[in-house]
Design an enzyme around this catalytic site. Sequence first.
Site, PDB file in Angstrom:
ATOM      1  N   GLN A 254       0.822  -1.208   0.000  1.00  0.00           N
ATOM      2  CA  GLN A 254       0.000   0.000   0.000  1.00  0.00           C
ATOM      3  C   GLN A 254       0.854   1.256   0.000  1.00  0.00           C
ATOM      4  OE1 GLN A 254      -3.430  -0.093  -0.627  1.00  0.00           O
ATOM      5  NE2 GLN A 254      -2.431  -2.031  -1.092  1.00  0.00           N
ATOM      6  N   HIS A 257       1.816   2.978  -3.256  1.00  0.00           N
ATOM      7  CA  HIS A 257       0.815   3.651  -4.090  1.00  0.00           C
ATOM      8  C   HIS A 257       1.082   5.145  -4.201  1.00  0.00           C
ATOM      9  CE1 HIS A 257      -2.334   1.047  -5.543  1.00  0.00           C
ATOM     10  NE2 HIS A 257      -2.448   0.434  -4.388  1.00  0.00           N
ATOM     11  N   GLU A 322      -9.303   1.488   5.162  1.00  0.00           N
ATOM     12  CA  GLU A 322      -9.778   0.969   3.872  1.00  0.00           C
ATOM     13  C   GLU A 322      -9.552  -0.555   3.813  1.00  0.00           C
ATOM     14  OE1 GLU A 322      -7.339   2.253   0.658  1.00  0.00           O
ATOM     15  OE2 GLU A 322      -8.847   1.856  -0.890  1.00  0.00           O
ATOM     16  N   HIS A 323      -8.289  -0.964   4.022  1.00  0.00           N
ATOM     17  CA  HIS A 323      -7.950  -2.393   4.024  1.00  0.00           C
ATOM     18  C   HIS A 323      -7.516  -2.801   5.428  1.00  0.00           C
ATOM     19  CE1 HIS A 323      -6.823  -0.941  -0.099  1.00  0.00           C
ATOM     20  NE2 HIS A 323      -7.616  -1.949  -0.427  1.00  0.00           N
ATOM     21  N   ASP A 356      -7.105  -6.717  -4.381  1.00  0.00           N
ATOM     22  CA  ASP A 356      -6.945  -5.668  -5.389  1.00  0.00           C
ATOM     23  C   ASP A 356      -7.239  -6.174  -6.789  1.00  0.00           C
ATOM     24  OD1 ASP A 356      -6.234  -3.643  -3.725  1.00  0.00           O
ATOM     25  OD2 ASP A 356      -4.068  -3.858  -4.023  1.00  0.00           O
ATOM     26  N   HIS A 415     -53.750  17.722   2.507  1.00  0.00           N
ATOM     27  CA  HIS A 415     -53.494  16.287   2.625  1.00  0.00           C
ATOM     28  C   HIS A 415     -54.718  15.578   3.204  1.00  0.00           C
ATOM     29  CE1 HIS A 415     -49.392  17.626   2.027  1.00  0.00           C
ATOM     30  NE2 HIS A 415     -48.921  16.410   2.107  1.00  0.00           N
TER      31      HIS A 415
END
Lengths: 436, 436
Positions: A254, A257, A322-323, A356, A415
Amino acid sequence: MKIVKVEEFDLRREVEYGSAEQNEAVRTIVSDVKKEGDAALLRYTEKFDGVCLEPAGLRVTQEELQAAYSQVEPSFVEAISAAAANIRAFHLRQKRNSWMDLQPDGSLLGQIIRPLKRVGVYVPGGKAAYPSSVLMNVIPAQVAGVPEIVMVTPPATGGKAGIDPYILVAAAEAGVHEIYRVGGAQAVAALAYGTDTIEPVDKICGPGNIYVALAKREVYGVVDIDSIAGPSEIAVLADDSADPAYVAADLLSQAEHDEMASAILVTPSEAFAKACQAEVERQLAELPRRDIARASIRDYGAVILVDSVEAGIGVINKLAPEHFELIVEEPMAYLGLIENAGAIFLGPYSSEPVGDYFAGPNHIIPTNGTARFSSPVDVDDFIKKSSLIYYSKEALLQNGATIVELARREGLEGHARAIEIRLLKEGKAGTNNDNQ
Amino acid sequence: MKIVKVEEFDLRREVEYGSAEQNEAVRTIVSDVKKEGDAALLRYTEKFDGVCLEPAGLRVTQEELQAAYSQVEPSFVEAISAAAANIRAFHLRQKRNSWMDLQPDGSLLGQIIRPLKRVGVYVPGGKAAYPSSVLMNVIPAQVAGVPEIVMVTPPATGGKAGIDPYILVAAAEAGVHEIYRVGGAQAVAALAYGTDTIEPVDKICGPGNIYVALAKREVYGVVDIDSIAGPSEIAVLADDSADPAYVAADLLSQAEHDEMASAILVTPSEAFAKACQAEVERQLAELPRRDIARASIRDYGAVILVDSVEAGIGVINKLAPEHFELIVEEPMAYLGLIENAGAIFLGPYSSEPVGDYFAGPNHIIPTNGTARFSSPVDVDDFIKKSSLIYYSKEALLQNGATIVELARREGLEGHARAIEIRLLKEGKAGTNNDNQ
């Protein structure tokens, strides 16, 4: 990679998106494309991509798509097709049916579930052009039944306005229906408002740079958008049963990235912390993207020491990563305690890249702590629901007075009267009804 | 109410939210509450609501809640409780289970579905305080299993900082856990960032004025929000089989909400169009909220003439109305053609207020054409999903090479190595495996 105690670590970081200048630039582009259509689209494509196109040249042809298959290795086609099959199988299990509840009084209540009609997928160009992202954005839409899936991606700068053949093959395998060579905020605006060449869509998804992200925010409401992805994150909770080399490799996968990516190890074992720290250094030295990964580990990486695996889960729930990899003895035993994590990887063989690329679950996952309230992309992101109310005469006569009371209480006499006018007419005409 | 041909009518209208000054004011309030917490909250409550409170006075007590029951009619308690039961029953049918797919190689893939932990519901004060809205926001969260549901609502200006007892009873019937007497942008900020008195939430929902709407947009990302509701809308598609008095009453029931509300009749029958036009005028004259309804009908109302019921459905699909009544012979026969409508009411007895108050489906429904891509509030709005990946050793050895190929193709060597390091070690150690 620094080792810290949990109380020393700020579990929430705030990420700001875009400067005032970037916001202003994007607003101008979006407004120009909205007003001028194709003309603005082509002007910005020339300006930003250095490519001069006619409107007719925007759309990628069937021939280009076919040619792409001959420009990539057969093993790539096989790999991407195997991945697509897994992703499709996983997402097929998420499909839901419209349903109706049949009431004894003859009324029908339900939810109609339909696919969106037209979806636009943004695919970045250059180095950030990831075939796997094409699959992950397109397949859920396809499984949902979206009949028109449109891809936009910037043309290669200069040259022949080509599109990466790997991206084209992924698009074909995933089931894209139309492809346009246009990128940036201008592509997002075209998808939202439409031009003579590109019909407007109902939803825009897919990753992009800051201009793409800001443009998506700008057009939100006119169309739906997916969430704006922040930098990638991984948190690993591991104990002494884990292999430090595996954990270090996963953290680095990760960290490579993005300089702003975050890789965090949480562990109750100081020995494991140190072993993993050393492994990260050793593996970093040999990584091609080591400059990026090193910056990420330095600025956003940490080893957090906790008292127990349970305490570690508490940290994970606050991080809402996230992970999340849980590599401890009997990981399944802790599943019920995990409240906030976008994707949960259990055990030593569920390395994050498995998710992934290949296993099937989506790799577009909430970042920046938003797993507290949002979810990985799935089929639900490409459907819309309509409520269905078929009220029988009997039901109306039975419940009308209650509805009138509630409406009057809110001061909404119109109504109340919409019900009452029916009660008066139908009640009189009614046969076996004691309410009126 | 003007009668127009379909080609004369602009099917999409754009609604803009908030002036620059309003945006600026909201940003200041949100930022003050974020920085100063309770102090800013109380300062703005004094400024906007004219009520001076201590932090300890913010929370509505159990005694006030009990007292509210004695301040409302027993018939109201019965009515709201019956409505709550229907709404609960409808939303219970939406609950979904976590699921796992068991693979033959021993891997497990799935989705974990959990409720959000803490949700904040905004309830407007004064005339816009609608008990029904409390039910519609709270019950889906409660059915989803949200353990902490917090309500905020502005105190009555001046006086004793009281809360409308009808709202309090609705909150109790719906299952709210905490109530705070605070409103406006300051309440939204407190829910998003937390103060000493109010813990932060994961999602904020509920209607409010422009300041509340802008504040929700401002904190989106820190927390989730529901969509920003636009003016109410109804479209009725009716033929000669319908009763013009019923249709007129239903059109007016939406028109009375708001000068910007939109009430549109689509019909293939000119005779019916004229009869309905006359009925609208007749009923308008006697409506207490006739000034509002008349402005709405004048500015946003229309009767659109079409060639056939099928053509009318085409118009509806372009309008994508919040509420859609189909009052024709055999309405069920057209259900498959309806693509875009938030809530579909079929037949003469499914008057729109049936759905507003009682039947069970939610009355918070996409407006402003967004039914093209969004859905009425339901249980899904209060859950989050996590992907689950438990990959077996066999699965990794079997598929590892493919994953490595895809990662390398994207230039992400760190991803490839996270898999490869396992293939090397486990492949060697492995027994019946031919891949390594």
